[in-house]
Scaffold this motif. Structure first.
Motif, mmCIF file in Angstrom:
data_model
loop_
_atom_site.group_PDB
_atom_site.id
_atom_site.type_symbol
_atom_site.label_atom_id
_atom_site.label_comp_id
_atom_site.label_asym_id
_atom_site.label_seq_id
_atom_site.Cartn_x
_atom_site.Cartn_y
_atom_site.Cartn_z
ATOM 1 N N VAL A 220 45.042 45.159 46.714
ATOM 2 C CA VAL A 220 44.612 44.101 47.645
ATOM 3 C C VAL A 220 43.162 44.346 48.068
ATOM 4 C CG1 VAL A 220 44.973 43.181 49.967
ATOM 5 C CG2 VAL A 220 46.917 43.532 48.444
ATOM 6 N N PHE A 221 42.840 45.595 48.346
ATOM 7 C CA PHE A 221 41.481 45.970 48.724
ATOM 8 C C PHE A 221 40.489 45.603 47.614
ATOM 9 C CE2 PHE A 221 38.178 49.289 48.495
ATOM 10 C CZ PHE A 221 37.573 49.125 49.729
ATOM 11 N N ALA A 222 40.871 45.867 46.353
ATOM 12 C CA ALA A 222 39.975 45.563 45.230
ATOM 13 C C ALA A 222 39.786 44.056 45.062
ATOM 14 C CB ALA A 222 40.537 46.183 43.944
ATOM 15 N N ILE A 223 40.863 43.277 45.203
ATOM 16 C CA ILE A 223 40.744 41.817 45.083
ATOM 17 C C ILE A 223 39.845 41.263 46.178
ATOM 18 C CG2 ILE A 223 42.042 39.659 45.192
ATOM 19 C CD1 ILE A 223 44.405 41.158 43.981
ATOM 20 N N ARG A 224 40.014 41.796 47.387
ATOM 21 C CA ARG A 224 39.176 41.343 48.501
ATOM 22 C C ARG A 224 37.704 41.657 48.235
ATOM 23 N NH1 ARG A 224 36.370 45.362 51.881
ATOM 24 N NH2 ARG A 224 35.878 44.364 53.869
ATOM 25 N N ASN A 225 37.419 42.780 47.560
ATOM 26 C CA ASN A 225 36.029 43.199 47.324
ATOM 27 C C ASN A 225 35.337 42.412 46.216
ATOM 28 O OD1 ASN A 225 36.256 45.088 49.311
ATOM 29 N ND2 ASN A 225 36.503 46.839 47.939
ATOM 30 N N THR A 226 36.090 41.627 45.431
ATOM 31 C CA THR A 226 35.435 40.871 44.361
ATOM 32 C C THR A 226 34.434 39.863 44.922
ATOM 33 O OG1 THR A 226 37.266 39.287 44.358
ATOM 34 C CG2 THR A 226 37.389 41.130 42.800
ATOM 35 N N GLY A 227 34.629 39.453 46.159
ATOM 36 C CA GLY A 227 33.695 38.498 46.757
ATOM 37 C C GLY A 227 32.305 39.064 46.979
ATOM 38 N N TYR A 228 32.160 40.386 46.938
ATOM 39 C CA TYR A 228 30.847 40.994 47.149
ATOM 40 C C TYR A 228 29.913 40.750 45.969
ATOM 41 C CZ TYR A 228 32.514 43.580 51.221
ATOM 42 O OH TYR A 228 33.012 43.926 52.452
ATOM 43 N N PHE A 229 30.435 40.585 44.767
ATOM 44 C CA PHE A 229 29.552 40.486 43.606
ATOM 45 C C PHE A 229 29.811 39.251 42.745
ATOM 46 C CE2 PHE A 229 33.172 43.166 42.556
ATOM 47 C CZ PHE A 229 33.628 42.613 41.381
ATOM 48 N N LEU A 230 30.946 38.591 42.866
ATOM 49 C CA LEU A 230 31.198 37.391 42.069
ATOM 50 C C LEU A 230 30.527 36.186 42.724
ATOM 51 C CD1 LEU A 230 34.967 37.724 41.069
ATOM 52 C CD2 LEU A 230 32.956 38.167 39.661
ATOM 53 N N ASP A 231 29.797 35.406 41.932
ATOM 54 C CA ASP A 231 29.174 34.186 42.468
ATOM 55 C C ASP A 231 30.044 32.952 42.223
ATOM 56 O OD1 ASP A 231 28.939 33.974 39.769
ATOM 57 O OD2 ASP A 231 26.764 33.680 39.731
ATOM 58 N N TRP A 232 31.292 33.172 41.822
ATOM 59 C CA TRP A 232 32.241 32.076 41.637
ATOM 60 C C TRP A 232 33.586 32.517 42.226
ATOM 61 C CZ3 TRP A 232 36.601 33.385 38.915
ATOM 62 C CH2 TRP A 232 36.511 34.549 38.121
ATOM 63 N N ALA A 233 34.450 31.575 42.442
ATOM 64 C CA ALA A 233 35.768 31.869 42.994
ATOM 65 C C ALA A 233 36.833 31.195 42.140
ATOM 66 C CB ALA A 233 35.872 31.374 44.439
ATOM 67 N N PRO A 234 37.980 31.859 41.958
ATOM 68 C CA PRO A 234 39.048 31.250 41.146
ATOM 69 C C PRO A 234 39.720 30.064 41.828
ATOM 70 C CG PRO A 234 39.798 33.317 42.106
ATOM 71 C CD PRO A 234 38.341 33.207 42.423
ATOM 72 N N LEU A 235 39.462 29.885 43.128
ATOM 73 C CA LEU A 235 40.050 28.788 43.897
ATOM 74 C C LEU A 235 38.940 28.015 44.595
ATOM 75 C CD1 LEU A 235 43.012 30.758 45.556
ATOM 76 C CD2 LEU A 235 43.144 29.280 43.550
ATOM 77 N N PRO A 236 39.210 26.812 45.065
ATOM 78 C CA PRO A 236 38.211 26.106 45.873
ATOM 79 C C PRO A 236 37.768 26.956 47.058
ATOM 80 C CG PRO A 236 39.998 24.636 45.275
ATOM 81 C CD PRO A 236 40.412 25.996 44.824
ATOM 82 N N HIS A 237 36.550 26.696 47.536
ATOM 83 C CA HIS A 237 35.926 27.549 48.548
ATOM 84 C C HIS A 237 36.831 27.769 49.763
ATOM 85 C CE1 HIS A 237 33.163 29.080 51.535
ATOM 86 N NE2 HIS A 237 33.444 28.044 52.303
ATOM 87 N N ALA A 238 37.350 26.702 50.331
ATOM 88 C CA ALA A 238 38.143 26.838 51.556
ATOM 89 C C ALA A 238 39.404 27.674 51.300
ATOM 90 C CB ALA A 238 38.519 25.460 52.085
ATOM 91 N N LEU A 239 40.099 27.377 50.192
ATOM 92 C CA LEU A 239 41.335 28.096 49.895
ATOM 93 C C LEU A 239 41.054 29.563 49.561
ATOM 94 C CD1 LEU A 239 44.367 27.895 49.575
ATOM 95 C CD2 LEU A 239 44.022 27.204 47.182
#
Length: 621
Positions: A220-239
């Motif tokens: 869970v910690f690793a998934i949460r940290n993907t936002g630090y370097f990924l410039d895209w998201a697998p889901l819409p921004h709000a979700l």
């Protein structure tokens, strides 16, 4: 040590926006701007610079403070007067902006990152370096415009910037990129690998199922940290924002579950409350909407931080009392994570400069070390236990082998002695039945009358034949029926010639009999001897025919002995004991035996059906 490292991370972490001494002497540090907010995606740069509604603001600027609940574009206008005594700049370094931006020099576009409308790229933690031609600059005043696109209540805004030669800004940009992107990516990958490793280990060893909570927490910690370097998201921004922020609660829940289980605390109510907390936070986070996601989630996370901190302190005390290096390392890592998370939280809510480098994700490397240490320790303990078990089992096995070896030797001696005794009894029985019977008959007859020389010779010849057959049965190679029959013919043919009887010998090649012992073949030969003896004594025959054939269809050997004598006596009481002995022997070796008289009662035929493979059940008579 933990508090020292946390303090170092807070007060001595890289703050690239401050630059270095060389930059301060040769570059332009941009800290003031007038800002125009608009939702018009087609606004012209120079028109926005002349907008009368623009606000004068210091940098760094966060829309959450300067323009709450705004979502759209902000045009930051920075006017710079070039110093003729400084090198002519050709690059603009922006350590922090949220989310996307385009840059203009005197109305000319020089670069940009991400879309300016629709679903925005997630560039909130990425440093930027825009290079441009010095010919775009004026000798006097110059207008630098940064168009920023962002979401409401998501820390959108712009930080302080540097305007200088690219050779001076490139090392600073590379350092910032390593800290904010590359390092975060490496720490996240290491955390993901350690979580996966812990889950596999806990799955492979049921006794370590408690580690599954740690493995899930690290994942869970690793998934949460993907936002630090990924410039895209697998889901819409709000979700995606709601998902990431709900993961904070799940991480706290899973990690606390692991700590409680690790310290063997009987806190069932607390464990249930943690599950309920994570579920409630997730429901509230997804129900709050993205507009208030940060403030709402921060408020919900604050109650669990004291519990995590308390459990970490309890873990350190527990490990200290148990002299558990593994627990000390784990407590040190988790306490450092809590302190750095509080620091990063302070940055996000504006208590610390929002241009600071976020550091909590780097504890993923320490989590990997902890996971590897735990797995190594558990594996070492298991291997030690396995080695001890193997040594114990080998010792027990060696003792059992010695016992079995002694018992085997004893049984072998018993079997050898039994075989010798059986062989002695068999020989004694054969001598008794053959030689003894002949001598007793002769003795009884001599008491009635004087024996004639011919009678005495016959008795002695019978005794001699019986002794020879008993001796032949001792031969270990006496398992060939044809060889035994041939030996019998050699011994008996002289007696037949003396008695005037012609022997017709018709023997075919037959396959080797299987499963018959030497004793079985000796009994078979006794039957043949009994038939020949009866023919010599009682049949008054002139010819005897012995025939051996192989029936491939029936898989049996057919042995027949026929004579042309007087035939069987009509009174069964006069048949003697010879036929009874033949039946007993045939039944013992499981072969078929029958006889019949010839035409008009002349001659007798005795027939044996011998299976190739010895039967296990009694053969029909």
């Amino acid at each position: 040590m933990t508090l020292f490292l946390a303090a170092m991370g807070t007060f001595h972490a890289p703050l690239h926006v401050l630059g270095n001494e060389q930059l301060k002497q040769s570059a332009y540090f941009l800290t003031q701007a007038d800002v125009s907010y608009t939702q018009n995606t087609g606004a012209k740069p120079l028109n926005m610079a002349a907008n009368p509604q623009r606000l004068q603001l210091p940098l760094p600027d966060s829309w959450d403070q300067s323009k709450p609940d705004f979502e759209g574009h902000a045009w930051y206008n920075i006017r710079v007067n070039l110093d003729p005594h400084r090198p002519l700049p050709n690059a603009l370094f922006i350590p922090r902006l949220v989310m996307n931006a385009h840059v203009y020099i005197n109305g000319h576009w020089v670069g940009g990152e991400g879309a300016m409308h629709g679903e925005l790229a997630r560039n909130w933690n990425r440093p930027f370096l825009f290079q441009f031609s010095p010919s775009l600059l004026n000798a006097g005043e110059n207008l630098i415009q940064v168009q920023v696109a962002g979401y409401n209540n998501y820390r959108s805004g712009l930080g302080r910037m540097w305007l200088a030669e690219s050779t001076l800004l490139e090392p600073l940009h590379k350092s910032a990129y390593r800290w904010q992107i590359t390092g975060s990516m490496l720490a996240t990958l290491v955390a993901f690998g350690s979580g996966l490793l812990i889950l596999v280990f806990s799955r492979a060893f049921p006794a370590e199922r408690g580690l599954v909570y740690l493995g899930l927490a690290v994942m869970v910690f690793a998934i949460r940290n993907t936002g630090y370097f990924l410039d895209w998201a697998p889901l819409p921004h709000a979700l995606w924002a709601q998902t990431v922020h709900s993961l904070h609660a799940w991480f706290a829940c899973l990690y606390c579950q692991f700590l409680i289980r690790y310290m063997r605390l009987e806190w069932r109510a607390m464990r249930t409350a943690l599950w309920a907390y994570a579920l409630v936070v997730s429901l509230l986070t997804f129900g709050a909407g993205s507009e208030t996601i940060l403030q709402f989630t921060f408020a919900l996370l604050l109650p669990v931080l004291p519990l995590v901190l308390c459990l970490n302190l309890m873990l350190l005390v527990y490990a200290w009392k148990q002299e558990d290096c593994e627990g000390m390392l784990l407590g040190f890592t988790s306490l450092l994570f809590v302190l750095l998370s509080i620091r990063d939280l302070s940055i996000m809510i504006g208590m610390l400069p929002n241009e600071s480098v976020l550091l909590s994700q780097y504890t993923g490397i320490l989590l990997f070390i902890c996971g590897a240490w735990i797995i190594f320790g558990r594996f070492r303990d298991m291997m030690g236990q396995l080695t001890q078990s193997n040594e114990f089992l080998n010792s027990e096995l060696a003792q059992r082998e010695q016992q079995l070896f002694r018992q085997f030797n004893l049984l072998r001696k018993v079997e050898q002695q039994r075989a010798k005794d059986d062989e002695r009894r068999r020989i004694m029985q054969d001598i008794h039945d053959g030689v003894g019977s002949s001598l007793v008959s002769a003795l009884n007859l001599s008491e009635v009358r004087t024996l004639q020389p011919e009678e005495m010779r016959d008795v002695l010849q019978d005794c001699l034949d019986d002794l020879r057959m008993a001796i032949d049965s001792l031969d270990p190679q006496s398992d060939d029926l044809l060889a035994l029959l041939g030996n019998f013919r050699w011994r008996y043919e002289r007696r037949l010639k003396t008695s005037g009887i012609t022997l017709h010998w018709q023997v075919q090649d037959i396959p080797k009999l299987e499963g018959y012992t030497s004793r079985d073949l000796f009994d078979l030969l006794r039957i043949v001897q009994e038939v020949f003896a009866n023919a010599l004594k009682h049949a008054k025959a002139s010819t005897i025919e012995l025939k051996v054939t192989w029936s491939e269809e029936r898989n049996v050997v057919l042995l027949s002995i026929c004579d042309n004598g007087v035939g069987m006596p009509k009174n069964p009481l006069n048949q003697g004991r010879g036929l009874a002995h033949m039946k007993i022997r045939a039944k013992a070796i499981l072969v078929d035996l029958y006889w019949q008289s010839g035409l008009e009662g002349k001659g007798v035929g005795v027939y044996l059906t011998i299976p190739k493979v010895r039967q296990r059940e009694a053969a029909p008579q």
